[in-house]
Motif scaffolding. Structure first.
Motif, PDB file in Angstrom:
ATOM      1  N   PRO A 137       0.120  52.141  85.391  1.00 32.81           N
ATOM      2  CA  PRO A 137      -0.167  53.159  84.370  1.00 32.81           C
ATOM      3  C   PRO A 137       0.208  52.705  82.955  1.00 32.81           C
ATOM      4  O   PRO A 137      -0.504  53.002  81.994  1.00 32.81           O
ATOM      5  N   LEU A 138       1.295  51.986  82.846  1.00 33.44           N
ATOM      6  CA  LEU A 138       1.691  51.469  81.545  1.00 33.44           C
ATOM      7  C   LEU A 138       0.674  50.448  81.036  1.00 33.44           C
ATOM      8  O   LEU A 138       0.343  50.423  79.848  1.00 33.44           O
ATOM      9  N   GLY A 139       0.164  49.635  81.929  1.00 32.29           N
ATOM     10  CA  GLY A 139      -0.869  48.663  81.556  1.00 32.29           C
ATOM     11  C   GLY A 139      -2.160  49.338  81.120  1.00 32.29           C
ATOM     12  O   GLY A 139      -2.824  48.886  80.173  1.00 32.29           O
ATOM     13  N   ILE A 140      -2.542  50.417  81.802  1.00 34.81           N
ATOM     14  CA  ILE A 140      -3.741  51.163  81.402  1.00 34.81           C
ATOM     15  C   ILE A 140      -3.540  51.762  80.016  1.00 34.81           C
ATOM     16  O   ILE A 140      -4.425  51.684  79.153  1.00 34.81           O
ATOM     17  N   TRP A 141      -2.375  52.359  79.767  1.00 33.59           N
ATOM     18  CA  TRP A 141      -2.087  52.905  78.446  1.00 33.59           C
ATOM     19  C   TRP A 141      -2.142  51.814  77.388  1.00 33.59           C
ATOM     20  O   TRP A 141      -2.716  52.005  76.319  1.00 33.59           O
ATOM     21  N   TRP A 142      -1.550  50.669  77.676  1.00 32.70           N
ATOM     22  CA  TRP A 142      -1.540  49.569  76.715  1.00 32.70           C
ATOM     23  C   TRP A 142      -2.957  49.086  76.428  1.00 32.70           C
ATOM     24  O   TRP A 142      -3.306  48.812  75.270  1.00 32.70           O
ATOM     25  N   ALA A 143      -3.800  48.991  77.458  1.00 32.12           N
ATOM     26  CA  ALA A 143      -5.192  48.591  77.256  1.00 32.12           C
ATOM     27  C   ALA A 143      -5.929  49.608  76.382  1.00 32.12           C
ATOM     28  O   ALA A 143      -6.729  49.231  75.512  1.00 32.12           O
ATOM     29  N   LEU A 144      -5.661  50.895  76.585  1.00 33.42           N
ATOM     30  CA  LEU A 144      -6.289  51.920  75.748  1.00 33.42           C
ATOM     31  C   LEU A 144      -5.804  51.829  74.292  1.00 33.42           C
ATOM     32  O   LEU A 144      -6.594  52.034  73.363  1.00 33.42           O
ATOM     33  N   ILE A 171      -5.428  57.763  70.991  1.00 29.02           N
ATOM     34  CA  ILE A 171      -4.498  57.534  72.096  1.00 29.02           C
ATOM     35  C   ILE A 171      -3.087  57.886  71.613  1.00 29.02           C
ATOM     36  O   ILE A 171      -2.618  57.386  70.598  1.00 29.02           O
ATOM     37  N   ALA A 172      -2.436  58.752  72.342  1.00 32.05           N
ATOM     38  CA  ALA A 172      -1.106  59.225  71.947  1.00 32.05           C
ATOM     39  C   ALA A 172      -0.038  58.180  72.256  1.00 32.05           C
ATOM     40  O   ALA A 172      -0.204  57.339  73.144  1.00 32.05           O
ATOM     41  N   ASP A 173       1.050  58.258  71.507  1.00 30.10           N
ATOM     42  CA  ASP A 173       2.210  57.419  71.797  1.00 30.10           C
ATOM     43  C   ASP A 173       2.851  57.894  73.096  1.00 30.10           C
ATOM     44  O   ASP A 173       2.658  59.028  73.533  1.00 30.10           O
ATOM     45  N   LEU A 174       3.648  57.008  73.680  1.00 29.94           N
ATOM     46  CA  LEU A 174       4.388  57.399  74.869  1.00 29.94           C
ATOM     47  C   LEU A 174       5.456  58.421  74.497  1.00 29.94           C
ATOM     48  O   LEU A 174       6.014  58.361  73.398  1.00 29.94           O
ATOM     49  N   PRO A 175       5.757  59.344  75.395  1.00 30.83           N
ATOM     50  CA  PRO A 175       6.838  60.296  75.119  1.00 30.83           C
ATOM     51  C   PRO A 175       8.171  59.558  74.958  1.00 30.83           C
ATOM     52  O   PRO A 175       8.383  58.487  75.531  1.00 30.83           O
ATOM     53  N   GLN A 176       9.062  60.157  74.192  1.00 29.43           N
ATOM     54  CA  GLN A 176      10.354  59.537  73.921  1.00 29.43           C
ATOM     55  C   GLN A 176      11.186  59.349  75.188  1.00 29.43           C
ATOM     56  O   GLN A 176      12.028  58.458  75.251  1.00 29.43           O
ATOM     57  N   SER A 177      10.940  60.159  76.200  1.00 31.15           N
ATOM     58  CA  SER A 177      11.690  60.009  77.447  1.00 31.15           C
ATOM     59  C   SER A 177      11.226  58.785  78.241  1.00 31.15           C
ATOM     60  O   SER A 177      11.982  58.240  79.036  1.00 31.15           O
ATOM     61  N   ILE A 178       9.996  58.346  78.020  1.00 34.47           N
ATOM     62  CA  ILE A 178       9.445  57.210  78.765  1.00 34.47           C
ATOM     63  C   ILE A 178       9.554  55.915  77.966  1.00 34.47           C
ATOM     64  O   ILE A 178       9.595  54.838  78.552  1.00 34.47           O
ATOM     65  N   GLN A 179       9.615  55.993  76.665  1.00 31.90           N
ATOM     66  CA  GLN A 179       9.578  54.807  75.800  1.00 31.90           C
ATOM     67  C   GLN A 179      10.654  53.768  76.137  1.00 31.90           C
ATOM     68  O   GLN A 179      10.338  52.586  76.221  1.00 31.90           O
ATOM     69  N   PRO A 180      11.925  54.135  76.371  1.00 36.13           N
ATOM     70  CA  PRO A 180      12.915  53.093  76.703  1.00 36.13           C
ATOM     71  C   PRO A 180      12.579  52.356  78.003  1.00 36.13           C
ATOM     72  O   PRO A 180      12.765  51.143  78.099  1.00 36.13           O
TER      73      PRO A 180
END
Length: 132
Positions: free
Chosen positions: A69-76, A93-102
């Motif tokens: 899922p992180l790779g799909i987000w990065w590709a988008l 494309i939205a940024d990752l939530p702050q809870s997931i970013q670290p």
């Protein structure tokens, strides 16, 4: 004659001082060699642990559960950047939530940084070991 007297009186203390300095340098070189050996063994052990973990399917399932899922987000994000730059079309494309970013940063660092860190630590260890 005078040189002989100076050598006789000062030769002993200077020889002891120089021997002490040489001994201290030898000890420091030995300590650096021990550190280099410990770093090298740690890198080898960590690599063997990772290799052992990769033998099991559960490792790949857990790894894929986070990475795909992180790779799909990065590709988008990359597609959005390319579309904005070329066609002036923003996908939003939205940024990752702050809870997931670290955790995402840790995943990116582990994918792209682990090989570089391992090579750098091995290079430092071999350079220290080579200075003996």
């Amino acid at each position: 004659m005078l040189a002989g007297l100076v050598k006789m009186f000062l030769g002993g203390p200077f020889n002891r001082i120089f021997d002490t300095v040489d001994h201290a340098l030898d000890n420091e070189t030995e300590r650096q060699g021990i550190r280099a050996n410990a770093l090298s063994r740690y890198a080898e052990t960590a690599a063997m642990d990772r290799a052992d973990a990769r033998k099991y399917r559960v490792f790949w399932f857990a790894w894929g559960l986070f990475v795909f899922p992180l790779g799909i987000w990065w590709a988008l994000v990359l597609l959005d950047t390319a579309m904005t730059g070329v066609f002036q079309l923003r996908l939003g494309i939205a940024d990752l939530p702050q809870s997931i970013q670290p955790k995402a940063d840790l995943i990116f660092a582990s994918i792209f940084g682990s090989g570089g860190v391992a090579l750098a630590s091995q290079a430092v260890a071999s350079a220290i070991r080579g200075r003996r």
